[in-house]
Design a protein around this motif. Structure first.
Motif, PDB file in Angstrom:
ATOM      1  N   ILE A  11      12.961   7.402   8.976  1.00 23.09           N
ATOM      2  CA  ILE A  11      12.243   6.003   9.082  1.00 23.09           C
ATOM      3  C   ILE A  11      11.626   6.066  10.595  1.00 23.09           C
ATOM      4  N   ARG A  12      12.124   6.874  11.815  1.00 24.50           N
ATOM      5  CA  ARG A  12      11.587   7.137  12.892  1.00 24.50           C
ATOM      6  C   ARG A  12      10.325   6.913  13.044  1.00 24.50           C
ATOM      7  N   ALA A  13      10.743   8.236  12.951  1.00 26.93           N
ATOM      8  CA  ALA A  13       8.940   9.499  13.052  1.00 26.93           C
ATOM      9  C   ALA A  13       7.881   8.979  12.063  1.00 26.93           C
ATOM     10  N   TRP A  14       8.195   8.495  10.864  1.00 30.95           N
ATOM     11  CA  TRP A  14       7.087   7.119   9.900  1.00 30.95           C
ATOM     12  C   TRP A  14       6.604   6.293  10.863  1.00 30.95           C
ATOM     13  N   ARG A  15       7.796   5.911  10.844  1.00 27.61           N
ATOM     14  CA  ARG A  15       6.740   4.104  11.767  1.00 27.61           C
ATOM     15  C   ARG A  15       5.977   4.233  13.820  1.00 27.61           C
ATOM     16  N   GLU A  16       7.467   5.404  13.874  1.00 32.10           N
ATOM     17  CA  GLU A  16       6.170   6.114  15.365  1.00 32.10           C
ATOM     18  C   GLU A  16       5.113   6.669  15.200  1.00 32.10           C
ATOM     19  N   GLY A  75       0.831  -1.567   0.352  1.00 34.47           N
ATOM     20  CA  GLY A  75       0.491  -0.074   0.212  1.00 34.47           C
ATOM     21  C   GLY A  75       0.745   1.790   0.386  1.00 34.47           C
ATOM     22  N   ALA A  76       0.628   2.388   0.722  1.00 39.71           N
ATOM     23  CA  ALA A  76       0.960   4.144   1.197  1.00 39.71           C
ATOM     24  C   ALA A  76       2.570   3.506   1.149  1.00 39.71           C
ATOM     25  N   ALA A 135       6.687   4.733   0.217  1.00 36.38           N
ATOM     26  CA  ALA A 135       7.263   5.376   0.891  1.00 36.38           C
ATOM     27  C   ALA A 135       9.215   4.644   0.712  1.00 36.38           C
ATOM     28  N   THR A 136       8.598   3.140   0.901  1.00 39.40           N
ATOM     29  CA  THR A 136       9.136   2.416   1.261  1.00 39.40           C
ATOM     30  C   THR A 136      10.602   2.793  -0.132  1.00 39.40           C
ATOM     31  N   LYS A 137       9.781   3.190  -1.631  1.00 40.92           N
ATOM     32  CA  LYS A 137      10.155   3.124  -2.656  1.00 40.92           C
ATOM     33  C   LYS A 137      11.396   3.999  -3.130  1.00 40.92           C
ATOM     34  N   ALA A 197       6.004  11.105   4.928  1.00 40.53           N
ATOM     35  CA  ALA A 197       7.618  10.133   4.853  1.00 40.53           C
ATOM     36  C   ALA A 197       8.258  10.318   2.987  1.00 40.53           C
ATOM     37  N   GLN A 198       7.524  10.115   2.419  1.00 41.56           N
ATOM     38  CA  GLN A 198       7.629  10.345   0.843  1.00 41.56           C
ATOM     39  C   GLN A 198       8.221  10.626   0.874  1.00 41.56           C
ATOM     40  N   GLU A 199       8.053  11.899   0.804  1.00 37.29           N
ATOM     41  CA  GLU A 199       8.024  13.062   0.388  1.00 37.29           C
ATOM     42  C   GLU A 199       8.986  13.727   1.247  1.00 37.29           C
ATOM     43  N   ARG A 200       9.018  13.652   2.539  1.00 33.88           N
ATOM     44  CA  ARG A 200      10.722  13.696   2.822  1.00 33.88           C
ATOM     45  C   ARG A 200      11.809  12.952   2.795  1.00 33.88           C
TER      46      ARG A 200
END
Length: 176
Positions: free
Chosen positions: A147-152, A110-111, A115-117, A160-163
């Motif tokens: 990554i930390r901010a995204w997963r928290e 999904g989303a 982001a991981t791409k 996250a993708q944008e950053r």
């Protein structure tokens, strides 16, 4: 029965007589309805359990496949390093960080997949940037913070993708 002496029991007996006039037929009908209801409930429970078992099996399959592919990806990276070293090839094998990003991208859905791409793209661009090690180290730290901010939960996958896109921008600008 004398209703004067046993008022409550007399009234209950009158109610019972008026509601269920027959004896054996009513009992058999009630028993039959109870058995049919129990069978329907049993069938429903069995169908739900069967559907849950199929979902659990599909989830196990996905986890096992992802784990096997992860090991395969790690081995591919190791083999590429061995070949590049042994043969003197100009091949630059992926770094362990790049391989890990590729694994994360492989299992994301999904989303999170988008982001991981972008994360993998940013990590690969950091490795290719040719800038000084201080800049590269800071870019890797920023990727870790994102990554930390995204997963928290303080960033959505889209944020996250944008950053990630801003970490090591490309002149062309889009992830492969």
């Amino acid at each position: 029965m004398d209703c004067e002496e046993y008022r409550i029991s007399c009234q209950l007996e009158r109610i019972a007589d008026s509601v269920g006039g027959g004896g054996g037929e009513t009992f058999v009908a009630t028993l039959l309805a109870t058995v049919v209801g129990a069978l329907i409930a049993l069938l429903g429970s069995w169908l739900l359990d069967r559907a849950r078992s199929k979902k659990d099996a599909a989830d196990r399959y996905e986890r096992n496949l992802d784990a096997a592919l992860q090991r395969t990806m790690e081995e591919i990276g190791e083999r590429m390093r061995e070949l590049a070293t042994a043969k003197g090839w100009p091949l630059t094998p992926p770094t362990k960080l790049s391989a890990s990003a590729s694994l994360a991208r492989m299992v994301a859905r999904g989303a999170d997949a988008d982001a991981t791409k972008q994360m993998q793209y940013a990590i690969d661009r950091i490795g290719d940037s040719g800038e000084g090690s201080t800049v590269q180290r800071r870019q890797v730290e920023i990727v870790g913070q994102i990554i930390r901010a995204w997963r928290e939960g303080s960033h959505t996958a889209a944020k996250a993708q944008e950053r990630f896109a801003g970490v090591a921008p490309d002149v062309g600008g889009t992830a492969p």
